[in-house]
Structures are given as structure tokens and as C-alpha cells.
Write an enzyme that holds these catalytic residues in place. Structure first.
Site, PDB file in Angstrom:
ATOM      1  NE  ARG A  55      -1.985  -3.552   5.091  1.00 25.77           N
ATOM      2  CZ  ARG A  55      -1.519  -2.057   4.735  1.00 25.77           C
ATOM      3  NH1 ARG A  55      -2.233  -1.279   5.399  1.00 25.77           N
ATOM      4  NH2 ARG A  55      -0.357  -2.266   4.309  1.00 25.77           N
ATOM      5  CB  VAL A  89       3.043  -0.500   7.165  1.00 24.83           C
ATOM      6  CG1 VAL A  89       2.924   1.121   7.043  1.00 24.83           C
ATOM      7  CG2 VAL A  89       2.180  -1.157   6.537  1.00 24.83           C
ATOM      8  CG  HIS A 105       3.605   5.980   4.447  1.00 23.77           C
ATOM      9  ND1 HIS A 105       3.536   5.391   3.225  1.00 23.77           N
ATOM     10  CD2 HIS A 105       4.129   7.159   4.308  1.00 23.77           C
ATOM     11  CE1 HIS A 105       3.479   6.726   2.363  1.00 23.77           C
ATOM     12  NE2 HIS A 105       3.812   7.692   3.142  1.00 23.77           N
ATOM     13  CB  CYS A 132      -1.452   1.437  27.087  1.00 22.24           C
ATOM     14  SG  CYS A 132       0.229   2.293  27.081  1.00 22.24           S
ATOM     15  CB  THR A 173       6.637   3.405  -5.201  1.00 30.48           C
ATOM     16  OG1 THR A 173       5.534   4.298  -4.703  1.00 30.48           O
ATOM     17  CG2 THR A 173       7.927   4.203  -5.937  1.00 30.48           C
ATOM     18  CB  SER A 174       1.810   3.725  -8.019  1.00 30.43           C
ATOM     19  OG  SER A 174       1.209   4.258  -6.917  1.00 30.43           O
ATOM     20  CB  ALA A 215      10.761  -6.209  -7.069  1.00 29.71           C
TER      21      ALA A 215
HETATM   22  N1  APR Z   1       7.721  -5.865  -9.187  1.00 27.64           N
HETATM   23  C1  APR Z   1       7.970  -4.621  -9.044  1.00 27.64           C
HETATM   24  N2  APR Z   1       6.832  -3.672  -8.943  1.00 27.64           N
HETATM   25  C2  APR Z   1       5.521  -4.153  -8.626  1.00 27.64           C
HETATM   26  C3  APR Z   1       5.364  -5.571  -8.797  1.00 27.64           C
HETATM   27  C4  APR Z   1       6.472  -6.672  -8.758  1.00 27.64           C
HETATM   28  N3  APR Z   1       6.366  -7.772  -8.727  1.00 27.64           N
HETATM   29  N4  APR Z   1       3.929  -5.664  -8.495  1.00 27.64           N
HETATM   30  C5  APR Z   1       3.473  -4.557  -8.426  1.00 27.64           C
HETATM   31  N5  APR Z   1       4.543  -3.445  -8.713  1.00 27.64           N
HETATM   32  C6  APR Z   1       4.376  -2.056  -8.792  1.00 27.64           C
HETATM   33  C7  APR Z   1       3.248  -1.635  -9.489  1.00 27.64           C
HETATM   34  O1  APR Z   1       3.170  -1.467 -10.976  1.00 27.64           O
HETATM   35  C8  APR Z   1       3.012  -0.241  -8.835  1.00 27.64           C
HETATM   36  O2  APR Z   1       3.550   0.893  -9.602  1.00 27.64           O
HETATM   37  O3  APR Z   1       4.181  -1.527  -7.657  1.00 27.64           O
HETATM   38  C9  APR Z   1       3.596  -0.238  -7.418  1.00 27.64           C
HETATM   39  C10 APR Z   1       2.450  -0.306  -6.444  1.00 27.64           C
HETATM   40  O4  APR Z   1       1.782   0.858  -6.205  1.00 27.64           O
HETATM   41  P1  APR Z   1       0.784   1.081  -4.968  1.00 27.64           P
HETATM   42  O5  APR Z   1      -0.213   0.002  -5.111  1.00 27.64           O
HETATM   43  O6  APR Z   1       0.328   2.501  -5.317  1.00 27.64           O
HETATM   44  O7  APR Z   1       1.693   1.055  -3.790  1.00 27.64           O
HETATM   45  P2  APR Z   1       2.644   2.245  -3.198  1.00 27.64           P
HETATM   46  O8  APR Z   1       3.155   2.948  -4.481  1.00 27.64           O
HETATM   47  O9  APR Z   1       3.465   1.660  -2.387  1.00 27.64           O
HETATM   48  O10 APR Z   1       1.434   3.168  -2.577  1.00 27.64           O
HETATM   49  C11 APR Z   1       2.105   4.466  -2.005  1.00 27.64           C
HETATM   50  O11 APR Z   1      -0.264   4.679  -1.107  1.00 27.64           O
HETATM   51  O12 APR Z   1      -1.881   4.201  -0.066  1.00 27.64           O
HETATM   52  C12 APR Z   1      -0.855   4.755   0.362  1.00 27.64           C
HETATM   53  O13 APR Z   1       0.363   4.544   2.332  1.00 27.64           O
HETATM   54  C13 APR Z   1       0.001   3.628   1.335  1.00 27.64           C
HETATM   55  O14 APR Z   1       2.373   3.608   1.354  1.00 27.64           O
HETATM   56  C14 APR Z   1       1.079   3.398   0.518  1.00 27.64           C
HETATM   57  C15 APR Z   1       1.332   4.621  -0.808  1.00 27.64           C
END
Ligand code: APR
Length: 229
Positions: A55, A89, A105, A132, A173-174, A215
Site C-alpha cells: 500500500r 492513511v 487512523h 530503527c 465513507t461507508s 467525489a
Molecule cells: N466517490 C465518492 N464515494 C465513493 C467513490 C467515489 N468515486 N467510490 C466509493 N465511494 C464510497 C462508497 O460508496 C463507500 O461508501 O466510499 C465509501 C468507501 O467505504 P469503505 O470502503 O468502507 O471505506 P471507509 O468508509 O473509508 O472505511 C472506514 O474502515 O477498514 C477500516 O480503517 C479502515 O479507514 C477505514 C475504515
């Protein structure tokens, strides 16, 4: 006007970084419990180091997008009245022009020594267990990432900002991982206007407004609206 913005993996998706829970997301290739917990690190250190090495290496192959740039514009206009909190991150907010980013995070481009606690900017790999730079011990460096079961960074600052926020926006974010998923509730308690910007509305959310779309389209549009232009 005090604004708090929370971003997730979706803001970096159009830059080419995988999200976690979408189709072909990071959690499809790996189970979080295998690569993102302190127990996983104790159980299979090399697997975890290599997961983050891959990553970290991907950062050199991607660039910030119009959504990152729009939030940098918002920071230019609002200054300290904007708090940008990211669950991501990656370093795309910084490379997109944001100067004050709270990485709750942690960050891929930093590592932390488990022996002397020193943090170091790091672009290379950890799988070969380099020493380190501060205490010279081997097998002491870990990704400076907050794993499941560890406490996120900046929570006091975030909660303080949410007590007096006027506008709270969650971008890409989901909304399934706490404590970030609960920030909207604090914002509602503070009487703030809440906005969700996402490809699709998240099922368990109750934001006042939703901007639905990628986005790179909806974030610049929202920033223009917020700045009254
Ligand atoms: N534009 C806008 N939103 C988008 C796009 C896009 N092009 N592509 C995907 N998404 C949205 C999806 O619909 C979803 O709601 O981004 C979100 C991604 O969700 P996750 O994959 O769950 O990521 P996130 O919400 O950042 O996860 C939160 O979970 O696993 C842990 O630490 C990890 O920081 C992470 C945390």
C-alpha cells in the site's frame, strides 16, 4: 462558520486507490483480522509488513484528484475554522494542497518504533526489518497505522470541534466503522447542518443533505456552494 469534514476511502477511489468494502476492495483480498490488528502482527509479522509495504508503494503511482483540491480550496477560505479529519492513511490530501490534516487512523508514509516510540517518515519497505534510525534495533519498526482495537488519533480535538460545528460533511465513507461513524450524531447534537457526499447514500445514515455522485464531481460542487460562489 465552523466546518468539520470527515473523509474516507471513497475520496481517493478516483485517484486509483482501492476502498475497503466496495467490490474488489482491500477487504476482499485480505481479512482485517489477518492484516490490521495487533494480534495479526504478532501472529504473522511478515504478512502484515508486506500488506502495508504494497500500500505504501502504491502512493507513488497515484495522484490527488479534484475532490482533494476542492478541500484545499476550502481550507484556503476558512483557515482554522475548517477541521479536515481523514480515516485515510494515504497522503493525497497533503499532495492535493491541504496543510492541516488529522489522520485519525495514522499514515502509510510514517513508521513507528515499538521499542523507542520514535516516528519516522518512511517510503521504503519494512518486510526486510530495517533497523530503527533512532535506537538502531532490528524488528522494531511497525506501520504507523491505527489497527482495529487500537485508539484513533486526535479524538479530543475532533470531539471539541464537533461541539461547536456549524456544518459537518462526510465524504466517501461507508459510515460503518466507529468512532468516525458516530461523528454525525455529535454534529446533530450541536445543531449543525450535516451533509453526506458519496457515490451512493449510505444505508444507516441520517444526514440533512446528500450529494450523490463521484467525489470529483460532487465535492467541488459542494465547496462552491458552501463558499457561496
Ligand atoms: N466517490 C465518492 N464515494 C465513493 C467513490 C467515489 N468515486 N467510490 C466509493 N465511494 C464510497 C462508497 O460508496 C463507500 O461508501 O466510499 C465509501 C468507501 O467505504 P469503505 O470502503 O468502507 O471505506 P471507509 O468508509 O473509508 O472505511 C472506514 O474502515 O477498514 C477500516 O480503517 C479502515 O479507514 C477505514 C475504515
Amino acid at each position: 462558520m465552523k466546518v468539520v469534514v470527515l473523509t474516507g476511502a471513497g475520496i481517493s477511489a478516483e485517484s486509483g486507490l482501492a476502498t475497503f468494502r466496495d467490490a474488489d476492495g482491500l477487504w476482499e483480498g485480505h481479512r482485517p483480522e489477518d492484516v490490521a490488528t495487533p494480534h495479526a502482527f504478532r501472529r504473522d509479522r511478515r504478512l502484515v509488513q508486506r500488506f502495508y509495504d504494497e500500500r505504501r508503494a502504491s502512493l507513488a503511482r497515484v495522484r490527488p484528484n479534484a475532490a482533494h483540491a476542492a478541500l484545499a480550496r476550502l481550507e484556503e477560505a476558512l483557515g482554522d475554522d475548517l477541521l479536515l479529519v481523514t480515516q485515510n492513511v494515504d497522503d493525497l490530501h497533503e499532495r492535493g494542497g491541504s496543510r492541516r490534516v488529522l489522520h485519525m487512523h495514522g499514515e502509510l508514509r510514517r513508521v513507528r518504533c515499538q521499542r523507542c516510540e520514535a516516528r519516522h517518515e518512511w517510503e521504503g519497505t519494512l518486510a526486510d526489518e530495517p533497523r530503527c534510525p533512532s535506537c538502531n534495533r532490528r524488528r522494531a519498526l511497525r506501520p504507523d497505522i491505527v489497527w482495529f482495537g487500537e485508539y484513533p488519533h486526535g479524538m479530543d480535538e475532533i470531539h471539541e470541534a464537533l461541539t461547536e460545528v456549524d456544518v459537518f460533511a462526510a465524504i466517501g465513507t461507508s459510515g460503518v466503522v466507529y468512532p468516525a461513524a458516530g461523528f454525525v450524531d455529535y454534529a446533530h447534537a450541536a445543531g449543525a447542518t450535516t451533509v453526506e457526499l458519496n457515490l451512493v447514500p449510505t444505508p444507516n445514515s441520517d444526514f440533512h443533505t446528500t450529494y450523490e455522485g463521484p467525489a470529483t464531481e460532487v465535492v467541488p460542487r459542494w465547496v462552491d456552494h458552501l463558499m457561496g460562489s
